[in-house]
Design an enzyme around this catalytic site. Structure first.
Site, short mmCIF file in Angstrom:
data_model
loop_
_atom_site.label_atom_id
_atom_site.label_comp_id
_atom_site.label_asym_id
_atom_site.label_seq_id
_atom_site.Cartn_x
_atom_site.Cartn_y
_atom_site.Cartn_z
CG HIS A 27 -0.35 0.30 2.50
ND1 HIS A 27 0.28 -0.66 3.27
CD2 HIS A 27 -0.24 1.47 3.19
CE1 HIS A 27 0.74 -0.09 4.37
NE2 HIS A 27 0.43 1.19 4.35
N GLY A 47 -4.36 9.07 3.37
CA GLY A 47 -4.92 8.37 4.53
C GLY A 47 -4.24 7.04 4.73
CG ASP A 48 -0.29 4.68 5.52
OD1 ASP A 48 -0.92 3.61 5.55
OD2 ASP A 48 0.95 4.73 5.52
CB ALA A 49 -4.55 6.37 10.16
#
Length: 516
Positions: free
Chosen positions: A293, A381-383
């Protein structure tokens, strides 16, 4: 015996019972300690099963079940003469101390059994039951006993005595919750907090033995007292020596960072937050992403924007992409919202991130976007992980906030994890994004997925399409990603009815399912 003699006898018995203030303090302390254990239970389970709705549901259910069983047992003990009841309650506190301290050891032993469970929910429930049912059961015994004794100690004010005891339990529960969340875990860590509760339970047992003797009970034998003290001490020392699953424990995460390279001269470090790998990076290869990702987020952002763009990151983790982009010329103007300052410190210490290369905000990303009107070309958005998805970062209202913080032509990118035979999360997120953005793309690896394969997607949202429909990158081996063709989302929606995710209704845990 005359009426005066009976009155004098009752007065002597009442005089030997603990005072109401002492009972109130004792009940409040035990209630506070038991709630500390409940809060710490979630933190202790996180390295094994993550921190999700399922984890907290299991913790609350198991702890309440233990309290209920303990209250029932304590009610039976309360029917005994006061001295016997106090003595039995003292032994219950010894049990609470032993099983509370032992939960550290038991949990680390039982964590190895997780692969034998068919689904995560049964594993979460089993671990919680094994580690925290018995501490809660023994901690639940004193409440009815102390309440009964308070009535006996104040026969002329029994209602007020009961009210004081119930209030003490409630105030203690509030104090324990606040102290655990805001003080103990931050300063002592999970194990230190559990050992502090263990010590408090042991001291409570000592006090109860003294109160039982004062009420006319026998003196506790030195052998029994010594053995109990040694047992509690042994459990406490064993818990301290038991290896911790955390390299560092912060207010938010159990953090592990480790070198996973074959050659220490060329280190590759990995970060694990709770039970999930959140990133990897190599010292000599800052441009290489070691997770699919991250590789796709990196390439998509650079494919959609010219060099020198501005970027906002939802989550930092290993800061792999900010570190890579800092080497670009010109380097993007970067802001990272990483809620945990300890994660940021470890990224700088172990993952070669230069804090001077980006503005780092140690706060929730939604709040960071809300309070500052700055606009960005790219918001990433990488949470998001598998069963631990921040629900307030996947709603229509949040996406509207994101759109308001993008420049004209800006892009919002977010990673999504779903299973090939479900895709409810993917479809619902894409559908919710489409209510805000005119263009929503779905990207994934260009291969045929297995029927139950865990798949990684990236959603790209904005006002224009990506100029390419295929992207090849390193993760660290070459990997080809492709954009789902036009009409694919419409066909998925016909097969899988989407859920519009809002601040009022975002059932992400249900949509993700229970499979890991």
């Amino acid at each position: 015996m005359t009426e005066n003699s009976l009155t004098e006898s009752k007065s002597r018995v009442t005089h030997r019972l603990p005072s109401i203030p002492m009972l109130v303090v004792l009940q409040g302390g035990i209630s506070a300690a038991s709630l500390v254990v409940e809060i710490v239970a979630g933190r202790m389970l996180a390295p094994y099963v993550g921190m999700s709705l399922y984890t907290w549901t299991a913790v609350i259910a198991v702890v309440l079940a233990g309290f209920s069983a303990g209250h029932w047992w304590g009610g039976r003990i309360a029917e005994r003469p006061a001295a016997r009841a106090l003595r039995s309650t003292a032994w219950a506190m010894i049990g609470a101390a032993l099983f509370t301290g032992g939960s550290v050891i038991l949990l680390r032993w039982a964590g190895a059994l997780l692969p034998h469970f068919s689904d995560p929910l049964s594993g979460i429930l089993a671990l919680t039951l094994l580690a925290f049912f018995l501490p809660s059961l023994f901690a639940g015994i004193p409440a009815p006993v102390l309440a009964q004794i308070s009535v006996s100690a104040s026969p002329d004010a029994s209602g007020r005595a009961l009210g004081a005891m119930f209030a003490a339990g409630a105030v203690g529960a509030i104090a324990g919750t606040v102290l655990a969340g805001f003080v103990f875990i931050s300063w002592l860590g999970s194990v230190g907090t559990i050992l502090a509760v263990t010590l408090f339970y042991a001291l409570s047992a000592t006090l109860l033995f003294r109160l039982a003797r004062r009420a006319g009970g026998p003196v506790t034998g030195p052998t029994g007292a010594a053995m109990s003290a040694l047992a509690v001490l042994g459990v406490g020392l064993s818990a301290l020596q038991s290896p911790s699953p955390c390299t560092t424990e912060s207010q938010y995460f159990c953090i592990r960072s480790m070198d996973v390279s074959a050659d220490p001269a060329h280190p590759v470090w990995m970060m694990v937050l709770d039970h999930l790998v959140h990133g990897m990076t190599a010292r000599e290869l800052p441009h290489v992403m070691f997770t699919d990702h991250a590789a796709l987020l990196d390439e998509l952002a650079r494919a959609r924007h010219v060099p020198g763009f501005s970027a906002f990151f939802i989550g930092g983790g290993t800061f792999s992409i900010p570190r890579s982009w800092a080497a670009l010329s010109p380097a993007p103007r970067m802001t990272v919202a990483e809620i945990d300052p300890v994660v940021t410190d470890i990224a700088a210490r172990d993952f070669w991130f230069d804090p001077a290369s980006a503005r780092v905000l140690n706060m929730d990303a939604r709040r960071a976007l809300l309070i500052a009107p700055d606009r960005y070309d790219v918001i990433l958005g990488d949470a998001f992980t598998d069963i631990a998805v921040p629900s307030h970062l996947i709603t229509q209202e949040f996406f509207q906030l994101v759109q308001s913080r993008l420049t004209p032509g800006g892009t919002y990118l977010m990673n999504v994890i779903d299973h090939a035979d479900r895709l409810e999360t993917l479809v619902s997120l894409a559908h919710t994004l489409q209510t805000v953005f005119p263009v929503v793309e779905i990207w994934t690896e260009a291969k045929k997925a297995g029927p139950q394969e865990r798949m990684i997607f990236v959603l790209a949202a904005g006002d224009r399409p990506t100029p390419r429909d295929r992207i090849e990158t390193l993760s660290p081996d070459p990997i080809l990603f492709a954009r789902l063709p036009d009409g694919a989302l419409d066909r998925l929606r016909q097969r899988i009815p989407p859920t519009l995710l809002t601040d009022d209704f975002a059932p992400i845990d249900r949509l993700m399912g229970l499979r890991l």
